[in-house]
Design an enzyme around this catalytic site. Structure first.
Site, PDB file in Angstrom:
ATOM      1  N   PRO A 330       4.639   0.529  -1.927  1.00 59.86           N
ATOM      2  CA  PRO A 330       4.882   1.908  -1.478  1.00 59.86           C
ATOM      3  C   PRO A 330       3.569   2.548  -1.021  1.00 59.86           C
ATOM      4  O   PRO A 330       2.820   3.075  -1.824  1.00 59.86           O
ATOM      5  CB  PRO A 330       5.419   2.587  -2.733  1.00 59.86           C
ATOM      6  CG  PRO A 330       4.869   1.803  -3.869  1.00 59.86           C
ATOM      7  CD  PRO A 330       4.577   0.419  -3.393  1.00 59.86           C
ATOM      8  N   ASP A 485      -1.772   2.176  -2.006  1.00 58.65           N
ATOM      9  CA  ASP A 485      -0.596   1.856  -2.804  1.00 58.65           C
ATOM     10  C   ASP A 485      -0.380   3.002  -3.809  1.00 58.65           C
ATOM     11  O   ASP A 485      -1.218   3.230  -4.701  1.00 58.65           O
ATOM     12  CB  ASP A 485      -0.867   0.537  -3.546  1.00 58.65           C
ATOM     13  CG  ASP A 485       0.337   0.045  -4.316  1.00 58.65           C
ATOM     14  OD1 ASP A 485       1.232   0.865  -4.606  1.00 58.65           O
ATOM     15  OD2 ASP A 485       0.383  -1.162  -4.631  1.00 58.65           O
ATOM     16  N   HIS A 486       0.737   3.705  -3.670  1.00 60.32           N
ATOM     17  CA  HIS A 486       0.973   4.886  -4.501  1.00 60.32           C
ATOM     18  C   HIS A 486       1.211   4.549  -5.960  1.00 60.32           C
ATOM     19  O   HIS A 486       1.195   5.421  -6.828  1.00 60.32           O
ATOM     20  CB  HIS A 486       2.167   5.683  -3.940  1.00 60.32           C
ATOM     21  CG  HIS A 486       1.976   7.164  -4.091  1.00 60.32           C
ATOM     22  ND1 HIS A 486       1.701   7.766  -5.296  1.00 60.32           N
ATOM     23  CD2 HIS A 486       1.992   8.166  -3.177  1.00 60.32           C
ATOM     24  CE1 HIS A 486       1.571   9.061  -5.131  1.00 60.32           C
ATOM     25  NE2 HIS A 486       1.730   9.326  -3.846  1.00 60.32           N
ATOM     26  N   ARG A 487       1.427   3.279  -6.264  1.00 62.52           N
ATOM     27  CA  ARG A 487       1.588   2.915  -7.675  1.00 62.52           C
ATOM     28  C   ARG A 487       0.240   2.949  -8.382  1.00 62.52           C
ATOM     29  O   ARG A 487       0.154   2.964  -9.598  1.00 62.52           O
ATOM     30  CB  ARG A 487       2.189   1.504  -7.791  1.00 62.52           C
ATOM     31  CG  ARG A 487       3.595   1.410  -7.252  1.00 62.52           C
ATOM     32  CD  ARG A 487       4.020  -0.038  -7.129  1.00 62.52           C
ATOM     33  NE  ARG A 487       3.174  -0.776  -6.197  1.00 62.52           N
ATOM     34  CZ  ARG A 487       3.371  -2.030  -5.821  1.00 62.52           C
ATOM     35  NH1 ARG A 487       4.412  -2.710  -6.306  1.00 62.52           N
ATOM     36  NH2 ARG A 487       2.566  -2.628  -4.977  1.00 62.52           N
TER      37      ARG A 487
END
Ligand SMILES: Cc1cc2nc3c(=O)[nH]c(=O)nc-3n(C[C@H](O)[C@H](O)[C@H](O)COP(=O)(O)OP(=O)(O)OC[C@H]3O[C@@H](n4cnc5c(N)ncnc54)[C@H](O)[C@@H]3O)c2cc1C
Length: 1012
Positions: A330, A485-487
């Site tokens: 994501p 990466d939004h994680r």
């Protein structure tokens, strides 16, 4: 019954020809799984694990422990069922026999097909397709570097082969003549299958091409044969890089290959999850290559596309897989504009590639935002990495991109990184990188700006949290776009990271140092004018003159030396020397010496003090002139940013000759390329009622500027201020015989000194009835005149006191006086009463610098002098910074308080996991002999690096002792180094070794307890 798999002595380095069996980690009959360690062997350099990449049962004949086995010879066998296991131990040499089977593979490993169908007569060695990575099972022949019949020497490269990731050399470690049948160029050959042969004599070589292609032939002729035996794990390639294998992870196994790659990259194996049997970490885990099949992971259906597609090459397929796997992430994008001009100039000046400089800036910005270097790991884990290994795309000759990884960007300097990058790029272009040189990046940069691309973003792939895309320059700067990466990181963090990066890139001098001399082009009267002739100005001027510059030293006194020589360090230590002698005579009794009451002859002391001052002043002026500094007596006033008026108004007999307020100044105006402000800081007199009057009108109040005018030693004094100057004066006069009361407004004395040391010193000072230290006191009023001054004050309980003394000495600190200097005309910024500078002593005006007391901080002579040298270095274009964390100081009381570096509280405030160890001076033999037993020594160390970051002392002779501590801190010495150093006995320096060993031992013990 299938052919047994031969476990051979692996070749772990270019020079290894044999190994000794140290132990068997599995027993004959044990089930062995892929990645298991079956034995350990010792080479000429190290003890290494032998792992196997097959499943099966361990079978004899086993090479006995302590036997020497040639590289490639059999050590043991793997069979497919328990029933086939042989329990025999091999007779030495281990390779003589395998289990009872006619298909036994005979050593050496590569000679498995010596007698095979294609091998020529007289073959001595078979050159096989090497296994260059854990995942490689075949390779394509790219070229033959030797022809049939050519003599081959040990270490020669005979061919190049292409794997799915790179082109690699095939090296031979035997001698002979190259013989066919040769695997044809472009044919695909399974790992371990023959590529060519070596024969003894040239005439024996066969000029034949193996046809059909080797892989196909193997399939046709050996349909029953399982996958070719894997040769020794590819540790040779890794060990060739010279890296020390990483430490084994706690409570789990790791293959030697995995440890070698982890060592090369500085990866902590405790943070890597293992996919080998029982969680053992294998090489692929470290390389991050164990990502599940990307398409399967994403779960996208394959869409049918019309047309006649050709099969992708291995490289195209690998890229395709990686890119597809990025769809599982994501991601989001953040862009900012960055001006690269200064960085490009600075990189050029240092001979560094701009790409490498940007990589270094990226790593530095990560110190504030470490998450940018982490990554998501399935399932639901974050890998927190500290080593910043940056992958940067390079165009390969003949098309395609290769992404070499520049390792250790956070810790290594630009020069080292640049050297590595040059080598990587050269080999990347020819696609000749080793697997560990193009895998495992923790962050990536793609720079398409050089192609004139105005905007783009890059694809982040599993294994990294972010990739930076740099586009071409625009009016606003170059767009820097991070895909993240939004994680792992959120938008605000990436935005702040980009902001930090922008600052580092746009102000490269803040971390790269000056990109050249600071003196602007121009026809200046002086290259550099230094204003102020104290330790800061003088050291600066001398260094500049040493570089051949035309330097003027403007000082408002007939001689240089400043406060330090005339009103500070030197005269106070002359008095201290007399006070020491008086004190020592009082204490000599314990050694059986009695000289009666020692007497002070004030006149003689003052003669001696003045002689020292005048001699040193004269020496200093002669030295300055000798090194071609132009000494310009007068008061400097900036007229504009390149001109200074040297004010020589007033009475020439007045050492501080200058125009009085309202008068038009007289003097010469000169121009300068650079200027250094080193005007010091006179004593500060707080607004206590009666203080100024006492100072200016009736002489009852003295400061460190005026105390030297006393014509006899006073009998009763109040000293206001518990800083270094106040304490020194208080105790000197106490030793001279006076009754002294010291009044301090704060709740402790010596704010710059480590709290326990300061507390201990207060107790020692209060021990003597002639000196009393009162803290948390408010002085209300001073009245009277010299010889009869009344001081009224409130104590910490609010109780009023009044005391009558001969004089009050103000030791209430020092503050720069900037009036009349004209800094505003030169545009120099002032903050909270001091000139603001950076760690290179630069003011906000690029060619104007400031050093010493005028910039605040530690107001000490050696600090000023060091800052003077820093300014000089910066002016001539050298990289030097003032580091307050390594600065030191001495408070010349008895015992003396001294420090260097950080206290434990200061270290913790900076986020350092610090520990301290201390010892009372009283345990020292020399201290006992001299009856100088008051005090203590403390060492502060960084728990992680075990480097000594601070030393704090209260001891007689601490002024000398601190010198060794200064070397420890400035030299970044470890506890081990200081503990192992041989200190002379009996001296107080022994305590340093003792403390260092004690702390080392404590840390060792606590680390052990933690592991348990
Ligand atoms: C009693 C006492 C004891 C001390 N003991 C110690 C010690 O033991 N160890 C230690 O490290 N430090 C000690 N110090 C501190 C030390 O003296 C100063 O920190 C040090 O001298 C500062 O050096 P500087 O070059 O910044 O300024 P200064 O030494 O103050 O020199 C500045 C010079 O510039 C001149 N000046 C000012 N304005 C102008 C102008 N506009 N034009 C031309 N000239 C100008 C001043 O007159 C002066 O000569 C002591 C200070 C005092 C008062």
């Amino acid at each position: 019954m299938a052919e047994p798999y031969v476990i051979k002595m692996p070749q772990l380095s270019d020079t290894m020809t044999e190994g000794v069996v140290v132990s068997w980690e599995k027993n004959v009959g044990d089930q062995v799984e892929r990645g298991d360690i079956v034995a350990t062997i010792e080479t000429d350099k190290a003890i290494m694990d032998v792992e196997v990449f097959r499943d099966g049962f361990l079978s004899g004949p086993l090479a006995p422990v302590d036997s020497t086995v040639a590289v490639g010879d059999a050590m043991a066998y793997l069979v497919t069922s328990a029933g086939e296991v042989q329990h025999a131990e091999a007779a030495a040499p281990a390779s003589s026999e395998g289990p009872a089977t006619e298909q036994v593979e005979r050593p050496p490993a590569a000679d498995a097909s010596v007698t095979g169908s294609g091998a020529p007569q007289g073959v001595t060695h078979t050159i096989t397709m090497p296994q260059l990575s854990d995942t490689m099972n075949e390779g394509v022949v790219v070229s033959w570097e030797k022809s049939v019949g050519d003599k081959v020497e040990r270490g020669d490269i005979v061919a190049t082969v292409e794997t799915d990731k790179a082109i690699m050399d095939v090296e031979v470690f035997r001698e002979g003549f190259l013989s066919g049948p040769l695997a044809p160029v472009d044919s695909t050959v399974p790992v371990g299958s023959p590529l060519a042969y070596l024969v003894d004599r040239k005439e024996q070589s066969v000029d034949e091409v193996a046809a059909p292609p080797v892989s196909a032939r193997r399939e046709e002729t050996q349909p029953e044969t399982p996958a070719p035996p894997a040769p020794a794990p590819p540790t040779a390639a890794v060990s060739a890089s010279g890296a020390v294998p990483a430490a084994r992870p706690q409570g789990r196994g790791a293959t030697p290959y995995a440890r070698a790659i982890a060592g090369a990259r500085g990866t902590d194996l405790n943070r890597v999850s293992g996919t080998g049997p029982g969680g053992v970490i294998v090489g692929a885990d470290v390389l991050g290559a164990h990502v599940a099949s990307p398409v399967a992971a994403v779960g996208f259906p394959q869409v049918d596309v019309p047309g006649d597609g050709r099969t992708m090459t291995k490289l195209e397929k690998a890229i395709s897989d990686t890119m597809t796997s990025s769809l599982s992430m994501p991601t989001f994008h953040v862009t900012t504009y960055v001006k690269l001009g200064k960085l490009i100039k600075a990189s050029k000046a240092q001979g560094a590639s701009v790409t490498v400089t940007i990589a270094k800036a990226c790593a530095l910005a990560m110190q504030q935002f470490p998450k940018m270097n982490w990554c998501y790991q399935p399932q639901d884990k974050l890998v927190e990495r500290t080593s910043v290994d940056i992958g940067m795309a390079v165009a390969a000759d003949g098309g395609g991109l290769v992404v070499p990884v520049l390792r250790g960007c956070e810790s290594r300097d630009l020069e080292a990184l640049n050297g590595d990058w040059k080598d990587l790029v050269e080999r990347a272009r020819k696609r000749r990188l080793k697997p560990d040189e193009y895998t495992g990046s923790t962050f990536q940069i793609s720079n398409m700006g050089m192609f004139g691309v105005s905007h783009f973003d890059a694809i982040a792939t599993p294994g990294i949290a972010a990739i930076l895309a740099i586009a071409a320059n625009t009016e606003q700067g170059s767009p820097f776009t991070v895909t993240a990466d939004h994680r792992v990181v959120n938008g605000a963090e990436v935005a702040m990271y980009l902001e930090a990066l922008k600052e580092l890139i746009e102000q490269p001098e803040s971390w790269m140092g000056p990109s050249g001399p600071a003196i602007p082009e121009g026809d200046w009267d002086y290259d550099v004018l230094v204003v102020g002739g104290g330790p800061g100005g003088e050291d600066c001027a001398r260094d500049l003159a040493g570089h051949g510059l035309k330097v003027g030293l403007v000082n408002d006194a007939p001689f240089p030396g400043g406060e330090c020589l005339w009103r500070g360090c030197i005269p106070s230590k002359a008095w201290r020397a007399a006070a020491d002698r008086l004190r020592d005579r009082l204490n000599d009794g314990h050694l059986g010496i009695s000289c009666g009451q020692a007497q002070l002859d004030w006149g003689k002391l003052e003669d001696s003090r003045r002689t020292v001052l005048e001699t040193r002043g004269d020496m200093a002026l002669k030295t300055d002139k000798g090194v071609k500094i132009k000494y310009l007596q007068g008061f400097g006033r900036f007229v504009d940013e390149h001109h200074l008026l040297i004010d020589t108004s007033g009475n020439s007999k007045d050492p501080h000759a200058r125009a009085r307020p309202g008068e038009k100044p007289r003097g010469e105006t000169v121009s300068f390329g650079c200027a250094v402000v080193a005007t010091g800081a006179p004593p500060f007199v707080p607004p206590i009622p009666g203080a100024i009057e006492g100072l200016a009108e009736n002489g009852g109040v003295l400061t460190s500027d005026t105390v030297w005018m006393l014509d006899k030693q006073p009998g009763k004094l109040v000293v206001i201020g518990g800083g270094a100057i106040g304490l020194e004066m208080a105790q000197i006069f106490q030793d001279f015989g006076a009754q002294v009361t010291l009044l301090e407004a704060q709740d402790r004395i010596l704010a710059e000194v480590e709290p326990e040391i300061a507390k201990h010193l207060t107790a020692v000072l209060n021990d003597d009835p002639r000196l009393t230290v009162h803290t948390s006191v408010k002085v209300e009023k001073i009245s009277g005149k010299a010889g009869a001054v009344t001081v009224k004050y409130k104590d910490s309980d609010g109780k009023n006191h009044s005391t009558k003394v001969e004089y009050v000495i103000m030791g209430t600190g020092k503050r720069p006086v900037l009036d009349g200097l004209g800094l505003e005309k030169a545009g120099v910024a002032v903050d909270k009463g001091v000139v603001s500078v950076d760690e290179r002593c630069r003011t906000n005006v690029p060619h104007i610098f400031a050093v010493g007391d005028v910039i605040g901080g530690l107001m000490l002579a050696h600090t000023a002098a060091q800052q003077g040298r820093v300014a000089a270095a910066t002016i001539v274009g050298e990289d030097m910074r003032y580091a307050q964390d390594k600065d030191c100081g001495v408070i010349f009381t008895r015992p003396e308080a001294a420090f260097v570096g950080l206290s434990i509280d200061q270290a913790k405030a900076r986020g350092i996991d610090a520990v301290e160890v201390k010892v009372p001076i009283s345990i020292d033999a020399k201290a006992m002999i001299n009856n100088e037993q008051h005090g203590m020594i403390k060492i502060v160390a960084d728990k992680h690096t075990q480097r000594i970051i601070g030393v704090h002392l209260l001891a007689d002779h601490a002024d000398t002792l601190v010198g060794e501590a200064v070397m420890m801190v400035s030299g970044n010495m470890t506890l081990e180094q200081v503990g192992n150093a041989i200190h002379p006995h009996p001296t107080q320096t022994e305590l340093f070794g003792e403390l260092a060993r004690r702390l080392s031992s404590r840390l060792r013990r606590s680390a052990k307890v933690k592991v348990k």
